[in-house]
Design a protein around this motif. Sequence first.
Motif, PDB file in Angstrom:
ATOM      1  N   LEU A 114       0.828  -1.202   0.000  1.00  0.00           N
ATOM      2  CA  LEU A 114       0.000   0.000   0.000  1.00  0.00           C
ATOM      3  C   LEU A 114       0.862   1.251   0.000  1.00  0.00           C
ATOM      4  O   LEU A 114       0.573   2.226  -0.708  1.00  0.00           O
ATOM      5  CB  LEU A 114      -0.922   0.006   1.221  1.00  0.00           C
ATOM      6  N   GLU A 115       1.939   1.247   0.788  1.00  0.00           N
ATOM      7  CA  GLU A 115       2.831   2.409   0.838  1.00  0.00           C
ATOM      8  C   GLU A 115       3.515   2.622  -0.505  1.00  0.00           C
ATOM      9  O   GLU A 115       3.651   3.749  -0.976  1.00  0.00           O
ATOM     10  CB  GLU A 115       3.859   2.211   1.947  1.00  0.00           C
ATOM     11  N   SER A 126       0.919   3.981  -2.923  1.00  0.00           N
ATOM     12  CA  SER A 126       0.622   5.380  -2.631  1.00  0.00           C
ATOM     13  C   SER A 126       1.697   6.297  -3.190  1.00  0.00           C
ATOM     14  O   SER A 126       1.401   7.358  -3.755  1.00  0.00           O
ATOM     15  CB  SER A 126       0.497   5.578  -1.116  1.00  0.00           C
ATOM     16  N   ARG A 127       2.951   5.893  -3.050  1.00  0.00           N
ATOM     17  CA  ARG A 127       4.050   6.682  -3.588  1.00  0.00           C
ATOM     18  C   ARG A 127       3.987   6.746  -5.116  1.00  0.00           C
ATOM     19  O   ARG A 127       4.199   7.805  -5.717  1.00  0.00           O
ATOM     20  CB  ARG A 127       5.384   6.078  -3.145  1.00  0.00           C
ATOM     21  N   GLU A 154       1.255   9.133  -6.197  1.00  0.00           N
ATOM     22  CA  GLU A 154       1.673  10.520  -5.972  1.00  0.00           C
ATOM     23  C   GLU A 154       2.603  11.004  -7.075  1.00  0.00           C
ATOM     24  O   GLU A 154       2.464  12.117  -7.580  1.00  0.00           O
ATOM     25  CB  GLU A 154       2.369  10.627  -4.608  1.00  0.00           C
TER      26      GLU A 154
END
Length: 300
Positions: A273-274, A277-278, A281
């Motif tokens: 997930l991290e 998300s990056r 972005e």
Amino acid sequence: MFGGVLLIRGLLPRYCQRVTSSSVLLSVELCSVHPQLARLAQSPQWALQSGRAVHQCSVMCAGHNKWSKVKHVKGPKDAARSRMFLKLSMMIRIAVREGGPNPDFNAHLANLVEQCRSKNMPKASIEAAIKGADKSKALCSLYEARGPGASMLLIEVLTDNNTRTFQEVKHLLHKHGGMMCDGARHSFERKGVVLASGEGVSMDRALELAIEAGAEDVRETEDEEEKPLLQFVCEVSELRGVRSTLEDLGIPTLSAGLEFVPHNPALLPLDQLEAASRLLEILNDYPDVVRVWDNIQAAN
């Protein structure tokens, strides 16, 4: 002596960050410049001047701290606001090409204009985006991609050089754990989505409202400030009717538009997930990217 004091005053700004109010330390520092300055450092005149120098340095530091706050707090907010207006302008140009420049006959454009006004976008910028749609040579494209954990992405771009944009988006994907792929669109459906505030509305009540308004589904989400929102999903042709009914039922709506809604979610653990998300972005920050849709959900 008078000339020596003037000399010290001339050197004072140069040494104000190196000295303290202690006359002993002042003498040590100044000896390396001129032997006579060490004796002058013990005089009352120098003690007065050294205090003034420390005060001047503190003012300089205060100004620096104030600028740091402006740079690290106000700057990013202004930059994010500018990017948001840029994306909205791009979406307007796409809507004009698809349905014409008149909001009365282009529901998608009318919804976008209303969304722009809710975001306090200047009226002149909205009108410029509508008028500039026909003059612009940029073309709209939809890229299919795969993200971390076999998640699927749809990347909408507006560019006047599709080859360049494709290669740069491909590079960003590869660098951050993704890749271009065919078939990602099969994980999404083109639907109408009405966004409404979810404060004080239970999920059971939201389902009742969806049935009354003629929506197919309702989903919970959050905005940037973690305030609860509700997404009412419907057929494209029912978008205006669903929004109107929700307003009649006392539910204030925030926006309405066409989106790609995922029907086959990818459940990702925290580490993926991290990474996802990056990646999202990075993609959204790319100037030619209008929007990115994904089918990502957090695994329980």
